[in-house]
Design a protein around this motif. Structure first.
Motif, PDB file in Angstrom:
ATOM      1  N   CYS A 294       0.844  -1.201   0.000  1.00  0.00           N
ATOM      2  CA  CYS A 294       0.000   0.000   0.000  1.00  0.00           C
ATOM      3  C   CYS A 294       0.884   1.259   0.000  1.00  0.00           C
ATOM      4  O   CYS A 294       1.740   1.414   0.876  1.00  0.00           O
ATOM      5  CB  CYS A 294      -0.878  -0.029   1.256  1.00  0.00           C
ATOM      6  N   SER A 296      -0.076   4.303   0.569  1.00  0.00           N
ATOM      7  CA  SER A 296      -0.410   5.176   1.709  1.00  0.00           C
ATOM      8  C   SER A 296       0.386   4.765   2.945  1.00  0.00           C
ATOM      9  O   SER A 296       0.848   5.613   3.707  1.00  0.00           O
ATOM     10  CB  SER A 296      -1.904   5.105   2.030  1.00  0.00           C
ATOM     11  N   CYS A 297       0.547   3.448   3.139  1.00  0.00           N
ATOM     12  CA  CYS A 297       1.342   2.961   4.276  1.00  0.00           C
ATOM     13  C   CYS A 297       2.776   3.474   4.166  1.00  0.00           C
ATOM     14  O   CYS A 297       3.396   3.825   5.169  1.00  0.00           O
ATOM     15  CB  CYS A 297       1.370   1.438   4.312  1.00  0.00           C
ATOM     16  N   HIS A 318      -8.611  -2.269   3.668  1.00  0.00           N
ATOM     17  CA  HIS A 318      -7.429  -1.625   4.249  1.00  0.00           C
ATOM     18  C   HIS A 318      -7.396  -0.139   3.889  1.00  0.00           C
ATOM     19  O   HIS A 318      -7.108   0.707   4.743  1.00  0.00           O
ATOM     20  CB  HIS A 318      -6.158  -2.317   3.756  1.00  0.00           C
ATOM     21  N   CYS A 322      -6.718   3.150   6.067  1.00  0.00           N
ATOM     22  CA  CYS A 322      -5.367   3.703   5.921  1.00  0.00           C
ATOM     23  C   CYS A 322      -5.377   4.978   5.089  1.00  0.00           C
ATOM     24  O   CYS A 322      -5.244   6.081   5.616  1.00  0.00           O
ATOM     25  CB  CYS A 322      -4.480   2.639   5.289  1.00  0.00           C
TER      26      CYS A 322
HETATM   27 ZN   LIG Z   1      -2.012   1.319   3.825  1.00  0.00          ZN
END
Ligand SMILES: [Zn+2]
Ligand SMILES: [Zn+2]
Length: 347
Positions: A294, A296-297, A318, A322
């Motif tokens: 991901c 964004s993570c 998720h 997130c």
């Molecule tokens: Zn994420």
């Protein structure tokens, strides 16, 4: 955005396929351990003797349950053996879709503990054996599916030098034969790019621990035994030194080696020596899923979350938690990223 409306293009924009992990499959396995599939030249034809009297279906059922070392040894015997092994459905799937898992097993020598069926079964499981999240890797010592977080953190996936295992788990002079062991391949491992120049012999920690518990009857008895042995060695050394100092005609005593500190770091290269990336074979859709990370993570810079892998199925949920709830703070990069998500209509 409706959860079900995420297009393939949006999914691709919000994720990325791989992190550089420097695991066993990054060490040139195709060159080191060619499987030579379909190459029958130079191998004598012949037959399989009495085995050929069995119907092929029955033979395949038996062969899929033998260990991979024996199976690949058999495959080299002659052309007929190669044809028979190549006709096993599970073997075909492994070679076609996850050849590095087989190459890795043969390269480090854990084939005698793993059957073709076991490896195939692990390809058909999506979840990490330890935590249940999507597991994008296989731990090839005992052939278990794992995620990055677990193989970097959990003690069971840190193989040990035999001397450490003997000491930690109160085993006698030898590691039992039932405990899987392997010889590592020299190369560059871990995200920190640690060079391992020699072949290390290591044993599976979880199986060695089980062997210790079986030998002593309980965890506490095993730990007590390990402590007692260390104290006895120290006392024996002190006594011999005293005798020697008083003039006794005995050899100079050797100081017992100090107990090695347990190096459970996530960057310990031993954690990476028997790990390969492996796709999940989704039998419902007959498709392969390698998983992805991901974005964004990554922007959130969470030290562990960004190593997590997702599938198209698990990513929607998720992203709700997130990407949509990203705290921008005073980070200009995150602000720019969230602005981009808004522009793309993803928030
Ligand atoms: Zn994420
Ligand atoms: Zn896990």
């Amino acid at each position: 955005m409706d959860q079900t409306s995420m297009s393939t293009a949006q999914l691709e924009a919000l994720t990325y396929p791989e992190i550089v992990a420097n695991t066993l499959d990054d060490q040139g396995l195709a060159r080191r351990c060619p499987l030579d599939n379909g190459r029958h030249e130079g191998i004598p034809a012949f037959d399989l003797g009495d085995l050929d009297k069995l119907p092929l279906e029955l033979l395949s059922k038996a062969l899929v349950q033998i260990d991979l070392r024996s199976l690949t040894d058999l495959r080299r015997v002659n052309q007929r053996a190669m044809e028979v092994v190549d006709s096993i459905m599970q073997y075909q799937v492994i070679v076609a879709h996850a050849p590095n898992s087989l190459r890795g097993i043969l390269a480090i020598g854990t084939g005698q503990w793993i059957t073709c069926q076991k490896l195939y079964d692990q390809l058909c499981i999506a979840d990490c054996d330890h935590c249940g999240a999507f597991g994008g890797y296989l731990y090839l010592v005992t052939c278990k599916r794992v995620c990055f977080f677990c193989f970097s953190q959990v003690p069971d996936y840190l193989p040990l030098p035999p001397s450490d295992a003997l000491q930690r788990f109160g085993l006698d002079r030898r590691i039992p034969k039932s405990v899987p062991r392997f010889r590592s391949i020299p190369g560059c491992y871990t995200r920190e790019e640690t060079d391992i120049r020699t072949r290390l012999t290591l044993v599976d920690s979880a199986c060695a621990r089980q062997a210790g518990i079986a030998l002593h009857g309980s965890v506490s008895a095993m730990e007590q035994h390990a402590t007692d042995v260390a104290s006895m060695r120290r006392l024996a050394y002190a006594a011999k030194r005293m005798l020697k100092a008083e003039g006794a005609l005995i050899p100079t005593p050797h100081r017992p080696p100090p107990a090695k500190a347990y190096d459970g770091r996530e960057t310990n290269p031993r954690r990476f020596l028997a790990i390969v990336r492996a796709p999940w074979l989704d039998l419902r859709t007959r498709s392969l899923e390698w998983g992805f990370h991901c974005l964004s993570c990554l922007y959130m810079d969470d030290p562990w979350q960004w190593t997590a892998k997702f599938t198209a199925e698990t990513f929607h949920g998720h992203f709700e938690e997130c990407g949509k709830k990203m705290e921008v703070g005073d980070c200009p990069m995150r602000r720019q990223y969230v602005g981009w998500l808004e522009y793309m209509g993803l928030l």
